[in-house]
Design an enzyme around this catalytic site. Structure first.
Site, PDB file in Angstrom:
ATOM      1  CE  LYS A 284      -3.572  -1.833   2.854  1.00  0.00           C
ATOM      2  NZ  LYS A 284      -4.799  -1.774   1.977  1.00  0.00           N
ATOM      3  NE  ARG A 358     -11.494  -9.806  -0.615  1.00  0.00           N
ATOM      4  CZ  ARG A 358     -11.424  -9.176  -1.303  1.00  0.00           C
ATOM      5  NH1 ARG A 358     -12.030  -9.548  -2.656  1.00  0.00           N
ATOM      6  NH2 ARG A 358     -11.973  -7.844  -0.795  1.00  0.00           N
TER       7      ARG A 358
END
Ligand code: BES
Ligand code: ZN
Ligand code: ZN
Length: 509
Positions: A284, A358
């Protein structure tokens, strides 16, 4: 903080600050307090303020009044008028008013507040709820994360005592039980905030699991902690894939309440516990990475809600699953394109190493089926897309069962933690088809990121009612509110507790 319930006449009560709530006056002669049952001499002081036009009773209006020779050193007169006609004087509103009173008191360095519970306030909310709302609001508004600040005169004023005052000792039992519930919820929401706010170098998966054990032990929950070897033995390859780039080994925590599974419904709560999300090799940019210590908020909320429910003696058989990892880039990190296998045998193509939450939740949802749960609810800072979908106005709710969604919406309405249901259309799952594995962790097409994240999770749900709360935009805040300073919000603790406490009563929703 000490929270006491005291029986005394309002004018006889010795206190640093007595909080009186007032609605706007229609006629200056008819001033009546919302939390007093009868006119007192204190009321005539307020009448003077109103008659001089110095107080209107508007929301957020606060006035200090100083009294010669009275046992109360000060009155804090707080307006409860509505800003707009469609605004209700509901629990959330009452909590904001109380929170503003806490902020004003702290500013003056006052460390004790007394709130009479009487009159129209008791009629509207009832003793239990009124006491719960006030106690909870005071604890939440009083919260500061100061562990890493050197104490100074300026930053150490906190309220130490809240006195809930009953005029005729009625309804004492209800108010005591409400104060207890409010204390438990306020305390555990603040504990979730502490975990969230702790810097990522001080809260590794190992440290988180140690704290979970400590808290669970105190709350009389059982707590099992799996290390990386046990996680491998269980076949949780998707969890290990996320963890393998970090020097910090993962943990998988299983919390369980003592209730007997045969006689009580089983609910499983799952919380995403990424103690720091750098994005992995799909690293990121700094700006997005800064807040990634909050990526364990789901796990903090589940741990806190489980402990609160244990303290409130919930009869349900509750299970909490906390997959804990750090997502880092390194020579051992998983690559975009890797294929991993989850504990149910399903293979996943890791198309984006930043869609790691997830992968952890998939393992937990697959594992949850062994408890034969009546329902499973997961809570996670899952997708940045939530900032575009709902912003910080509400969390995204996804569910495979309308009655479970309705229960969650109902609980959310009670606690003031808003949720909004979003769809799980078939095309979202279609876009998760992989060329080489059973599923991809991100879609081939852009758009509807939050729903596609939820669709990925749905494919690991095995035969139980399931709901997913995406709290990416709710877990932390960049602006202070009346009930929370900047930083971790503890969003969801009260919601999950409310949902579980009402589980048996609202069965037929
Ligand atoms: N932890 C993030 C989601 C997030 C973003 C939470 C901003 C709070 C604030 C999650 O692991 C993530 O990086 N998701 C990706 C998914 C994408 C790669 C499909 C995202 O939202 O960009
Ligand atoms: Zn990520
Ligand atoms: Zn994440």
């Amino acid at each position: 903080m000490k929270i006491t319930v005291t029986c005394n006449a309002v004018e006889a009560q010795t206190t640093s600050a007595l909080v009186l709530l007032f609605a706007p006056h229609t006629s200056p002669e008819k001033v009546a307090a919302f939390n007093l049952s009868q006119p007192t001499s204190y009321l005539s002081k307020v009448t003077t303020l109103v008659q001089r036009g110095d107080f209107h009773g508007k929301a957020r209006e606060l006035r200090w009044l100083y009294l010669e020779g009275a046992p109360a050193q000060r009155l804090l007169v707080a307006g409860i008028g509505r800003d707009k006609d469609d605004e209700n004087f509901d629990g959330a509103f009452l909590q904001r008013v109380i929170a503003n009173a806490v902020a004003a008191s702290r500013k003056l360095g006052i460390n004790e507040l007394c709130v009479p519970l009487a009159g129209p306030m008791l009629d509207q909310f009832g003793g239990t709820n009124a006491a719960r709302l006030v106690a909870e609001a005071v604890l939440l508004a009083n919260y500061r994360f100061a562990q890493y600040k050197t104490p100074t005169e300026k930053n150490n004023t906190v309220l130490q005592t809240l006195t809930l005052l009953l005029e005729n000792c009625k309804p004492e039992a209800a108010v005591k039980s409400g104060a207890h519930i409010g204390r438990v919820l306020g305390t555990w929401t603040c504990r979730a905030r502490d975990l969230q706010n702790t810097p990522p170098n001080a809260l590794s998966p190992i440290r988180f699991a140690e704290l979970a054990q400590e808290y669970a032990h105190a709350a009389k929950l059982s707590c099992e902690v799996w290390d990386e070897h046990k996680i491998r033995e269980q076949g949780m390859g998707a969890l290990l894939g996320v963890a393998q780039g970090s020097l910090q080994p993962p943990r998988f925590v299983i919390l369980e309440s003592a209730a007997h599974q045969a006689t009580q419904p089983t609910l499983v709560l799952v919380g995403k516990g990424v103690t720091f999300d750098s994005g992995g090799l799909a690293i990121k940019p700094l700006e997005s990475m800064l807040d990634m210590k909050y990526d364990m908020s789901g796990a903090a909320v589940v741990l806190s809600a489980m402990c609160a429910l244990a303290e409130l003696e919930s009869p349900l058989h509750l299970v909490g699953l906390l997959p804990l990892v750090e997502n880092m880039p390194s020579g051992t990190a998983q690559r975009p394109g890797d294929v991993v296998r989850a504990c149910n045998g399903k293979t996943i193509e890791v198309a984006d190493t930043d869609a790691e939450g997830r992968l952890l939740l998939a393992e937990s949802l697959a594992y949850a089926s062994r408890f034969q749960p009546e329902a499973v609810i997961d809570i996670a800072t899952l997708t940045g897309a939530m900032f575009y979908v709902l912003g910080d106005a509400a969390a995204g709710l996804f569910a495979n069962d309308a009655s479970l969604a309705a229960r969650i919406k109902n609980a959310a309405q009670h606690t003031g933690e808003r949720v909004w249901e979003l769809p799980l259309y078939p095309e979202f799952s279609q876009q998760l088809e992989s060329e080489i594995a059973d599923i991809r962790n991100v879609a081939s097409k852009r758009g509807a990121g939050a729903s596609k994240g939820a669709a990925f999770l749905a494919s690991f749900v095995a035969g139980y009612k399931w709901a997913h709360l995406d709290i990416a935009a709710m877990a932390s805040s960049t602006k202070p509110t009346a009930l929370a300073p900047k930083g971790g919000t503890g969003w969801g603790v009260r919601l999950l507790v409310e949902l579980c406490l009402n589980w048996s009563e609202t069965k037929t929703l």
